[in-house]
Motif scaffolding. Structure first.
Motif, PDB file in Angstrom:
ATOM      1  N   UNK A  77     -16.314  -1.616 -21.099  1.00  0.00           N
ATOM      2  CA  UNK A  77     -17.574  -1.208 -20.485  1.00  0.00           C
ATOM      3  C   UNK A  77     -18.689  -2.107 -21.002  1.00  0.00           C
ATOM      4  N   UNK A  78     -19.777  -2.180 -20.241  1.00  0.00           N
ATOM      5  CA  UNK A  78     -20.955  -2.898 -20.701  1.00  0.00           C
ATOM      6  C   UNK A  78     -21.071  -4.308 -20.162  1.00  0.00           C
ATOM      7  N   UNK A  79     -22.100  -4.985 -20.624  1.00  0.00           N
ATOM      8  CA  UNK A  79     -22.411  -6.326 -20.129  1.00  0.00           C
ATOM      9  C   UNK A  79     -21.394  -7.356 -20.600  1.00  0.00           C
ATOM     10  N   UNK A  80     -20.837  -7.158 -21.793  1.00  0.00           N
ATOM     11  CA  UNK A  80     -19.859  -8.089 -22.352  1.00  0.00           C
ATOM     12  C   UNK A  80     -18.558  -7.345 -22.621  1.00  0.00           C
ATOM     13  N   UNK A  81     -17.475  -8.100 -22.681  1.00  0.00           N
ATOM     14  CA  UNK A  81     -16.226  -7.495 -23.147  1.00  0.00           C
ATOM     15  C   UNK A  81     -16.324  -7.266 -24.643  1.00  0.00           C
ATOM     16  N   UNK A  82     -16.734  -8.301 -25.369  1.00  0.00           N
ATOM     17  CA  UNK A  82     -16.980  -8.157 -26.807  1.00  0.00           C
ATOM     18  C   UNK A  82     -17.693  -9.384 -27.345  1.00  0.00           C
ATOM     19  N   UNK A  83     -18.646  -9.133 -28.236  1.00  0.00           N
ATOM     20  CA  UNK A  83     -19.306 -10.212 -28.955  1.00  0.00           C
ATOM     21  C   UNK A  83     -18.528 -10.666 -30.168  1.00  0.00           C
ATOM     22  N   UNK A  84     -17.320 -10.145 -30.347  1.00  0.00           N
ATOM     23  CA  UNK A  84     -16.463 -10.572 -31.450  1.00  0.00           C
ATOM     24  C   UNK A  84     -16.392  -9.569 -32.574  1.00  0.00           C
ATOM     25  N   UNK A  85     -16.088 -10.058 -33.749  1.00  0.00           N
ATOM     26  CA  UNK A  85     -15.940  -9.207 -34.929  1.00  0.00           C
ATOM     27  C   UNK A  85     -17.278  -9.072 -35.643  1.00  0.00           C
ATOM     28  N   UNK A 139     -11.792 -11.419 -31.564  1.00  0.00           N
ATOM     29  CA  UNK A 139     -10.754 -10.385 -31.581  1.00  0.00           C
ATOM     30  C   UNK A 139     -10.379  -9.930 -30.180  1.00  0.00           C
ATOM     31  N   UNK A 140     -11.360  -9.796 -29.299  1.00  0.00           N
ATOM     32  CA  UNK A 140     -11.062  -9.370 -27.934  1.00  0.00           C
ATOM     33  C   UNK A 140     -10.249 -10.427 -27.196  1.00  0.00           C
ATOM     34  N   UNK A 141     -10.578 -11.682 -27.384  1.00  0.00           N
ATOM     35  CA  UNK A 141      -9.829 -12.771 -26.773  1.00  0.00           C
ATOM     36  C   UNK A 141      -8.398 -12.769 -27.302  1.00  0.00           C
ATOM     37  N   UNK A 142      -8.259 -12.583 -28.619  1.00  0.00           N
ATOM     38  CA  UNK A 142      -6.922 -12.558 -29.211  1.00  0.00           C
ATOM     39  C   UNK A 142      -6.117 -11.374 -28.694  1.00  0.00           C
ATOM     40  N   UNK A 143      -6.772 -10.240 -28.511  1.00  0.00           N
ATOM     41  CA  UNK A 143      -6.094  -9.071 -27.955  1.00  0.00           C
ATOM     42  C   UNK A 143      -5.621  -9.362 -26.532  1.00  0.00           C
ATOM     43  N   UNK A 163     -13.018 -18.644 -29.247  1.00  0.00           N
ATOM     44  CA  UNK A 163     -12.571 -18.343 -30.607  1.00  0.00           C
ATOM     45  C   UNK A 163     -13.498 -19.127 -31.531  1.00  0.00           C
ATOM     46  N   UNK A 164     -14.498 -18.447 -32.045  1.00  0.00           N
ATOM     47  CA  UNK A 164     -15.607 -19.125 -32.727  1.00  0.00           C
ATOM     48  C   UNK A 164     -15.610 -18.841 -34.231  1.00  0.00           C
ATOM     49  N   UNK A 165     -14.451 -18.519 -34.775  1.00  0.00           N
ATOM     50  CA  UNK A 165     -14.382 -18.115 -36.186  1.00  0.00           C
ATOM     51  C   UNK A 165     -14.834 -19.203 -37.155  1.00  0.00           C
ATOM     52  N   UNK A 166     -14.802 -20.472 -36.724  1.00  0.00           N
ATOM     53  CA  UNK A 166     -15.214 -21.526 -37.647  1.00  0.00           C
ATOM     54  C   UNK A 166     -16.682 -21.411 -38.042  1.00  0.00           C
ATOM     55  N   UNK A 167     -17.462 -20.658 -37.290  1.00  0.00           N
ATOM     56  CA  UNK A 167     -18.876 -20.494 -37.636  1.00  0.00           C
ATOM     57  C   UNK A 167     -19.023 -19.766 -38.971  1.00  0.00           C
ATOM     58  N   UNK A 168     -18.012 -19.042 -39.400  1.00  0.00           N
ATOM     59  CA  UNK A 168     -18.034 -18.405 -40.724  1.00  0.00           C
ATOM     60  C   UNK A 168     -16.896 -18.926 -41.587  1.00  0.00           C
ATOM     61  N   UNK A 175      -7.083 -15.168 -36.653  1.00  0.00           N
ATOM     62  CA  UNK A 175      -5.891 -14.716 -37.371  1.00  0.00           C
ATOM     63  C   UNK A 175      -5.314 -13.421 -36.839  1.00  0.00           C
ATOM     64  N   UNK A 176      -5.683 -13.055 -35.609  1.00  0.00           N
ATOM     65  CA  UNK A 176      -5.056 -11.924 -34.918  1.00  0.00           C
ATOM     66  C   UNK A 176      -4.052 -12.429 -33.883  1.00  0.00           C
ATOM     67  N   UNK A 177      -3.491 -13.592 -34.158  1.00  0.00           N
ATOM     68  CA  UNK A 177      -2.458 -14.123 -33.284  1.00  0.00           C
ATOM     69  C   UNK A 177      -2.945 -15.076 -32.217  1.00  0.00           C
ATOM     70  N   UNK A 178      -4.234 -15.394 -32.205  1.00  0.00           N
ATOM     71  CA  UNK A 178      -4.794 -16.210 -31.139  1.00  0.00           C
ATOM     72  C   UNK A 178      -4.261 -17.625 -31.035  1.00  0.00           C
ATOM     73  N   UNK A 179      -4.298 -18.428 -32.113  1.00  0.00           N
ATOM     74  CA  UNK A 179      -3.875 -19.827 -31.986  1.00  0.00           C
ATOM     75  C   UNK A 179      -2.455 -19.980 -31.485  1.00  0.00           C
TER      76      UNK A 179
END
Length: 260
Positions: free
Chosen positions: A55-63, A108-112, A129-134, A139-143
């Motif tokens: 629901x909402x404007x986005x699927x998810x802004x991530x973790x 996380x949503x993309x990985x799901x 998959x923007x985890x490199x920003x932190x 690591x939820x199976x995406x790569x």
């Protein structure tokens, strides 16, 4: 907004898992716990098809980055073990699974979504998959699941550049299966999932097992599992009923599959 950030509902043979934690549907501890609980419920009582949507404007802004603060190597490993469990559980469900993306779908949503059999999206949807920003890697199976769909080079590109990619690009790269107009995504994804739920569920599971064997070990391994996996279908109610109806009425026999 629902009482929990993620709710699981059943509509006959179709299960619908909805992400609903506005404004950004962030994956925080409450979302993690809800995802684990939903996956375990689905495994305990599998539907005939699963649709994951938001629901909402986005699927998810991530973790929610607060979840990473202060973690050690040990506690970080524990977190990834916890989050890989629902991804693997959903991936192994004995039924078709569909992920519908209508907007921004990060981390996380993309990985799901990559744990699902089919990913459908609106033309305005974007993925990243923007985890490199932190300083992390997904690591939820995406790569590895991106590599399975699009090849190792594309997987490295998506992860290392941390860029956003539109749905039509990812369709060309074999990550997204179908792209529809934005306003059609919810209705068409539900229609697709309902149609899959009404199909020969045991045969769909056999397809998943054969494709999984190919992913794990190539054509040779897939060939090895075919006799047992496909042979078992001859004892299913759906096959016996459909074969008899085909003989009597022809290809347009109209058999109603029961998923047995």
């Amino acid at each position: 907004m629902s009482e929990t950030p993620m709710r699981l509902e059943r509509d006959g043979g179709l299960a619908v898992l909805t992400i609903d934690s506005p404004p950004l549907n962030l994956f925080d501890r409450a979302m993690f716990d809800a995802l684990v609980a939903a996956a375990r419920e689905l495994a305990a009582s599998p539907p005939r098809a699963l649709l994951i949507r938001a629901e909402g404007r986005v699927v998810s802004g991530g973790v929610d980055v607060h979840e990473f603060h202060g973690l050690t190597a040990e506690t970080g490993a524990d977190l990834w073990r916890l989050l890989l469990e629902p991804v693997q559980t959903i991936e192994r469900l004995p039924c078709p699974t569909v992920f519908a993306a209508h907007g921004l779908t990060l981390t996380a949503a993309f990985e799901l979504s990559l744990a699902c059999d089919l990913i459908v999206a609106g033309r305005g949807a974007t993925f990243g998959l923007v985890e490199t920003v932190v300083g992390l890697t997904p690591s939820m199976g995406g790569p590895q699941r991106l590599a399975e769909r699009a090849g190792s080079g594309r997987a490295r590109e998506l992860v290392m550049t941390a860029e956003l990619f539109d749905a039509e690009t990812l369709e060309r790269w074999n990550v997204v299966n179908r792209v529809w107009d934005d306003g059609e995504v919810d209705a068409r994804s539900r229609e697709l999932a309902q149609r899959l739920a009404a199909g020969p569920t045991r045969a769909h599971d056999a397809t998943k097992q054969i494709v999984r064997a190919w992913c794990d070990g190539g054509v040779g391994m897939a060939d090895e599992v075919v006799p047992e996996v496909s042979g078992a279908l001859f004892e299913t109610e759906d096959l016996r009923t459909a074969v008899a109806a085909f003989i009597e009425k022809g290809p347009k026999h109209g058999t109603v599959y029961q998923g047995r």
